[in-house]
Motif scaffolding. Structure first.
Motif, PDB file in Angstrom:
ATOM      1  N   ILE A  75       0.828  -1.194   0.000  1.00 53.67           N
ATOM      2  CA  ILE A  75       0.000   0.000   0.000  1.00 53.67           C
ATOM      3  C   ILE A  75       0.869   1.254   0.000  1.00 53.67           C
ATOM      4  CG2 ILE A  75      -1.626   1.347   1.362  1.00 53.67           C
ATOM      5  CD1 ILE A  75      -2.850  -0.950  -0.208  1.00 53.67           C
ATOM      6  N   ALA A  76       1.982   1.227   0.726  1.00 51.13           N
ATOM      7  CA  ALA A  76       2.888   2.368   0.733  1.00 51.13           C
ATOM      8  C   ALA A  76       3.406   2.653  -0.668  1.00 51.13           C
ATOM      9  CB  ALA A  76       4.051   2.111   1.692  1.00 51.13           C
ATOM     10  N   LEU A  77       3.803   1.597  -1.374  1.00 50.23           N
ATOM     11  CA  LEU A  77       4.288   1.773  -2.740  1.00 50.23           C
ATOM     12  C   LEU A  77       3.154   2.182  -3.675  1.00 50.23           C
ATOM     13  CD1 LEU A  77       6.743   1.644  -4.561  1.00 50.23           C
ATOM     14  CD2 LEU A  77       6.233  -0.784  -4.978  1.00 50.23           C
ATOM     15  N   LEU A  78       1.938   1.705  -3.402  1.00 44.28           N
ATOM     16  CA  LEU A  78       0.792   2.125  -4.202  1.00 44.28           C
ATOM     17  C   LEU A  78       0.593   3.635  -4.090  1.00 44.28           C
ATOM     18  CD1 LEU A  78      -1.786   1.669  -5.865  1.00 44.28           C
ATOM     19  CD2 LEU A  78      -2.987   1.234  -3.699  1.00 44.28           C
ATOM     20  N   GLY A  79       0.650   4.165  -2.861  1.00 50.08           N
ATOM     21  CA  GLY A  79       0.498   5.606  -2.679  1.00 50.08           C
ATOM     22  C   GLY A  79       1.572   6.380  -3.423  1.00 50.08           C
ATOM     23  N   ASP A  80       2.810   5.875  -3.348  1.00 53.20           N
ATOM     24  CA  ASP A  80       3.903   6.541  -4.042  1.00 53.20           C
ATOM     25  C   ASP A  80       3.708   6.479  -5.552  1.00 53.20           C
ATOM     26  OD1 ASP A  80       6.353   7.940  -3.952  1.00 53.20           O
ATOM     27  OD2 ASP A  80       7.420   6.114  -4.496  1.00 53.20           O
ATOM     28  N   THR A  81       3.241   5.333  -6.045  1.00 54.23           N
ATOM     29  CA  THR A  81       3.025   5.164  -7.482  1.00 54.23           C
ATOM     30  C   THR A  81       1.905   6.068  -7.987  1.00 54.23           C
ATOM     31  OG1 THR A  81       3.744   2.854  -7.322  1.00 54.23           O
ATOM     32  CG2 THR A  81       2.513   3.488  -9.296  1.00 54.23           C
ATOM     33  N   VAL A  82       0.816   6.137  -7.238  1.00 58.85           N
ATOM     34  CA  VAL A  82      -0.302   7.000  -7.626  1.00 58.85           C
ATOM     35  C   VAL A  82       0.149   8.454  -7.690  1.00 58.85           C
ATOM     36  CG1 VAL A  82      -2.504   7.944  -6.831  1.00 58.85           C
ATOM     37  CG2 VAL A  82      -2.127   5.481  -6.806  1.00 58.85           C
ATOM     38  N   HIS A  83       0.926   8.843  -6.718  1.00 59.79           N
ATOM     39  CA  HIS A  83       1.390  10.232  -6.696  1.00 59.79           C
ATOM     40  C   HIS A  83       2.337  10.514  -7.858  1.00 59.79           C
ATOM     41  CE1 HIS A  83       1.486  14.069  -5.009  1.00 59.79           C
ATOM     42  NE2 HIS A  83       2.599  13.978  -4.298  1.00 59.79           N
ATOM     43  N   ALA A  85       2.314   8.961 -10.747  1.00 57.19           N
ATOM     44  CA  ALA A  85       1.493   8.993 -11.953  1.00 57.19           C
ATOM     45  C   ALA A  85       0.753  10.318 -12.071  1.00 57.19           C
ATOM     46  CB  ALA A  85       0.504   7.835 -11.939  1.00 57.19           C
ATOM     47  N   ALA A  86       0.241  10.822 -10.948  1.00 59.37           N
ATOM     48  CA  ALA A  86      -0.456  12.112 -10.962  1.00 59.37           C
ATOM     49  C   ALA A  86       0.495  13.234 -11.346  1.00 59.37           C
ATOM     50  CB  ALA A  86      -1.061  12.390  -9.589  1.00 59.37           C
ATOM     51  N   ASP A  87       1.727  13.159 -10.853  1.00 59.02           N
ATOM     52  CA  ASP A  87       2.710  14.181 -11.183  1.00 59.02           C
ATOM     53  C   ASP A  87       3.021  14.164 -12.672  1.00 59.02           C
ATOM     54  OD1 ASP A  87       4.343  16.297 -10.332  1.00 59.02           O
ATOM     55  OD2 ASP A  87       6.101  15.006 -10.407  1.00 59.02           O
ATOM     56  N   ALA A  88       3.096  12.966 -13.249  1.00 59.89           N
ATOM     57  CA  ALA A  88       3.335  12.870 -14.688  1.00 59.89           C
ATOM     58  C   ALA A  88       2.165  13.453 -15.471  1.00 59.89           C
ATOM     59  CB  ALA A  88       3.574  11.416 -15.079  1.00 59.89           C
ATOM     60  N   LEU A  89       0.946  13.181 -15.012  1.00 59.01           N
ATOM     61  CA  LEU A  89      -0.238  13.655 -15.725  1.00 59.01           C
ATOM     62  C   LEU A  89      -0.390  15.176 -15.674  1.00 59.01           C
ATOM     63  CD1 LEU A  89      -2.860  10.947 -14.715  1.00 59.01           C
ATOM     64  CD2 LEU A  89      -1.725  11.238 -16.928  1.00 59.01           C
ATOM     65  N   THR A  90       0.198  15.821 -14.650  1.00 59.00           N
ATOM     66  CA  THR A  90       0.078  17.273 -14.582  1.00 59.00           C
ATOM     67  C   THR A  90       0.819  17.956 -15.725  1.00 59.00           C
ATOM     68  OG1 THR A  90       1.993  17.362 -13.081  1.00 59.00           O
ATOM     69  CG2 THR A  90      -0.204  17.340 -12.086  1.00 59.00           C
ATOM     70  N   ALA A  91       1.669  17.212 -16.437  1.00 59.37           N
ATOM     71  CA  ALA A  91       2.322  17.797 -17.610  1.00 59.37           C
ATOM     72  C   ALA A  91       1.301  18.137 -18.691  1.00 59.37           C
ATOM     73  CB  ALA A  91       3.365  16.823 -18.167  1.00 59.37           C
ATOM     74  N   THR A 127      -5.318  17.856  -8.816  1.00 58.13           N
ATOM     75  CA  THR A 127      -4.735  16.525  -9.038  1.00 58.13           C
ATOM     76  C   THR A 127      -3.994  16.043  -7.798  1.00 58.13           C
ATOM     77  OG1 THR A 127      -4.469  17.022 -11.399  1.00 58.13           O
ATOM     78  CG2 THR A 127      -3.181  15.194 -10.518  1.00 58.13           C
ATOM     79  N   ILE A 128      -3.244  16.932  -7.157  1.00 58.29           N
ATOM     80  CA  ILE A 128      -2.546  16.566  -5.924  1.00 58.29           C
ATOM     81  C   ILE A 128      -3.559  16.171  -4.849  1.00 58.29           C
ATOM     82  CG2 ILE A 128      -1.015  17.383  -4.101  1.00 58.29           C
ATOM     83  CD1 ILE A 128       0.203  19.312  -6.113  1.00 58.29           C
ATOM     84  N   ALA A 129      -4.648  16.933  -4.759  1.00 53.98           N
ATOM     85  CA  ALA A 129      -5.671  16.624  -3.754  1.00 53.98           C
ATOM     86  C   ALA A 129      -6.288  15.253  -4.023  1.00 53.98           C
ATOM     87  CB  ALA A 129      -6.751  17.705  -3.766  1.00 53.98           C
ATOM     88  N   GLY A 130      -6.560  14.943  -5.287  1.00 50.00           N
ATOM     89  CA  GLY A 130      -7.130  13.639  -5.628  1.00 50.00           C
ATOM     90  C   GLY A 130      -6.198  12.496  -5.285  1.00 50.00           C
ATOM     91  N   SER A 131      -4.899  12.678  -5.540  1.00 44.97           N
ATOM     92  CA  SER A 131      -3.944  11.618  -5.206  1.00 44.97           C
ATOM     93  C   SER A 131      -3.851  11.425  -3.698  1.00 44.97           C
ATOM     94  CB  SER A 131      -2.570  11.945  -5.797  1.00 44.97           C
ATOM     95  OG  SER A 131      -2.043  13.119  -5.222  1.00 44.97           O
ATOM     96  N   ALA A 132      -3.995  12.501  -2.928  1.00 47.35           N
ATOM     97  CA  ALA A 132      -3.979  12.385  -1.468  1.00 47.35           C
ATOM     98  C   ALA A 132      -5.179  11.581  -0.973  1.00 47.35           C
ATOM     99  CB  ALA A 132      -3.973  13.773  -0.833  1.00 47.35           C
ATOM    100  N   HIS A 191       6.065  19.562  -6.113  1.00 55.86           N
ATOM    101  CA  HIS A 191       5.284  18.330  -6.028  1.00 55.86           C
ATOM    102  C   HIS A 191       6.173  17.121  -6.279  1.00 55.86           C
ATOM    103  CE1 HIS A 191       1.766  15.854  -7.956  1.00 55.86           C
ATOM    104  NE2 HIS A 191       2.180  15.335  -6.824  1.00 55.86           N
ATOM    105  N   ALA A 192       6.996  17.183  -7.329  1.00 58.85           N
ATOM    106  CA  ALA A 192       7.886  16.067  -7.661  1.00 58.85           C
ATOM    107  C   ALA A 192       8.910  15.825  -6.561  1.00 58.85           C
ATOM    108  CB  ALA A 192       8.591  16.344  -8.995  1.00 58.85           C
ATOM    109  N   ARG A 193       9.395  16.898  -5.949  1.00 60.54           N
ATOM    110  CA  ARG A 193      10.390  16.736  -4.870  1.00 60.54           C
ATOM    111  C   ARG A 193       9.803  15.987  -3.684  1.00 60.54           C
ATOM    112  NH1 ARG A 193      14.323  21.340  -4.077  1.00 60.54           N
ATOM    113  NH2 ARG A 193      15.410  19.950  -5.524  1.00 60.54           N
ATOM    114  N   THR A 194       8.573  16.313  -3.321  1.00 55.83           N
ATOM    115  CA  THR A 194       7.932  15.602  -2.223  1.00 55.83           C
ATOM    116  C   THR A 194       7.703  14.143  -2.585  1.00 55.83           C
ATOM    117  OG1 THR A 194       6.867  17.627  -1.503  1.00 55.83           O
ATOM    118  CG2 THR A 194       5.954  15.586  -0.672  1.00 55.83           C
TER     119      THR A 194
END
Length: 343
Positions: A75-83, A85-91, A127-132, A191-194
């Motif tokens: 689940i920890a890695l899932l959260g990291d992966t979702v975030h 992916a969201a960061d990539a989509l913000t492009a 997008t950040i809020a949705g990933s959270a 966002h990417a740094r976090t």
């Protein structure tokens, strides 16, 4: 006075910079709006290049992590992966904003389409809020229904990959965002740094799972959610300030100081600045000797504008209005305007 939009093309490279300085000394600055198209497109092209390279790096990182999530159930890695992916989509919204910013101003959109970057910043915040929300929901669900995590070495490796990829993208985006003056791109870099820092937290979850602590993984997932909320706060504040036309007070001070150094400027009156996309515009009223001719006052205003464009980074246009110094017993013509504005 009427507005002037001179453009200063600062090319990269040693010879290009030298050539620009020579041209700057030998030729007058253009005051035609068409001459700033190349400069604007050049800046947008740099932003676009940053976005698409970042997208490629983050997408690759997210895909590699997603494979490990499926295999391990972390689940920890899932959260990291979702975030990630969201960061990539913000492009995508930023890319659209940069493309819109290239369009010329029209009779309806007289300032152009630079504000599209601010709208993109809003999309990024959402997008950040949705990933959270997604990361938090998954972590709470796993807390209520603990399950073992498989392939722990692969989870640890995926965490390191996520950290390295995000930190590279963060530095790249922030550096470019500061250079071209894009608040949305800087917010995306933060966002990417976090994301990179939270990737390291996945290692803690893997270590806890390795010693048999099942709750370590969902607890780290909750910590990642908290980190996402922190970057959400920072990004939201940055975008809010840009939407409210906030500028760094140091820029205003630099502009006022530059104006006061211009021969003929007696005083600096109203001074306003605002961002339109990654371009800065200024409106200023200067006080000149009331005995000057219209032509002489115009010359002082042009010199004041020229000084502004050199003193304030990323300032592309300034509207300078020259007011005569008040004489004894002479009514202030602006008082009537203020009365009408108040009414």
């Amino acid at each position: 006075m009427h507005p002037h939009d001179p453009v200063h093309h600062h090319a990269s490279g040693g010879w290009a910079r030298a050539r620009h300085r020579i041209a700057h000394l030998l030729t007058p600055h253009s005051h035609h709006a068409s001459d700033k198209v190349d400069s604007a497109m050049e800046t947008s092209a740099e932003g676009m290049r940053t976005l698409w390279i970042s997208l490629g790096v983050l997408a690759t990182t997210a895909v590699l992590q997603a494979v490990v999530v499926v295999l391990s159930g972390s689940i920890a890695l899932l959260g990291d992966t979702v975030h990630n992916a969201a960061d990539a989509l913000t492009a995508v919204p930023l890319g659209i904003a940069f493309l819109l910013g290239r369009r010329a101003a029209t009779r309806r959109f007289t300032y152009g389409y630079g504000r599209a970057e601010d709208l993109a910043g809003i999309v990024i915040v959402l997008t950040i809020a949705g990933s959270a929300v997604l990361a938090g929901w998954a972590a709470v669900d796993r807390l209520l229904d603990p399950r073992p995590v498989a392939h722990l070495p692969a989870v640890a490796a995926a965490a390191v990959i996520g950290c390295a990829g995000n930190e590279w993208v963060a530095r790249y985006r922030i550096r470019t965002g500061r250079r071209i003056g894009s608040a949305a791109l800087i917010a995306d870099g933060l966002h990417a740094r976090t994301d990179g820092l939270t990737s390291l937290a996945v290692l803690l979850g893997a270590g806890g799972a390795a010693i048999g602590w099942r709750l370590a993984d969902p607890i780290v997932g909750l910590l990642i959610t908290a980190a996402i909320l922190l970057v959400l706060k920072d990004a939201a504040r940055e975008v809010f300030r840009r939407l409210m036309d906030a500028v760094d007070p140091a820029l205003v001070d630099a502009a006022a100081a530059a104006l006061l150094r211009v021969p003929g400027v007696v005083e600096v009156g109203e001074l306003r600045m605002r961002w339109i996309g990654h371009r800065l515009r200024a409106e200023v009223a200067i006080v000149v000797d009331g005995e000057l001719s219209v032509r002489a006052a115009h010359h002082v205003a042009v010199e004041a504008e020229h000084a502004l464009l050199h003193a304030v980074p990323r300032l592309t246009a300034a509207l300078v209005h020259a007011d005569p110094a008040a004489s004894a017993g002479e009514p202030d013509p602006h008082a009537r305007l203020a009365h009408h504005a108040a009414a």
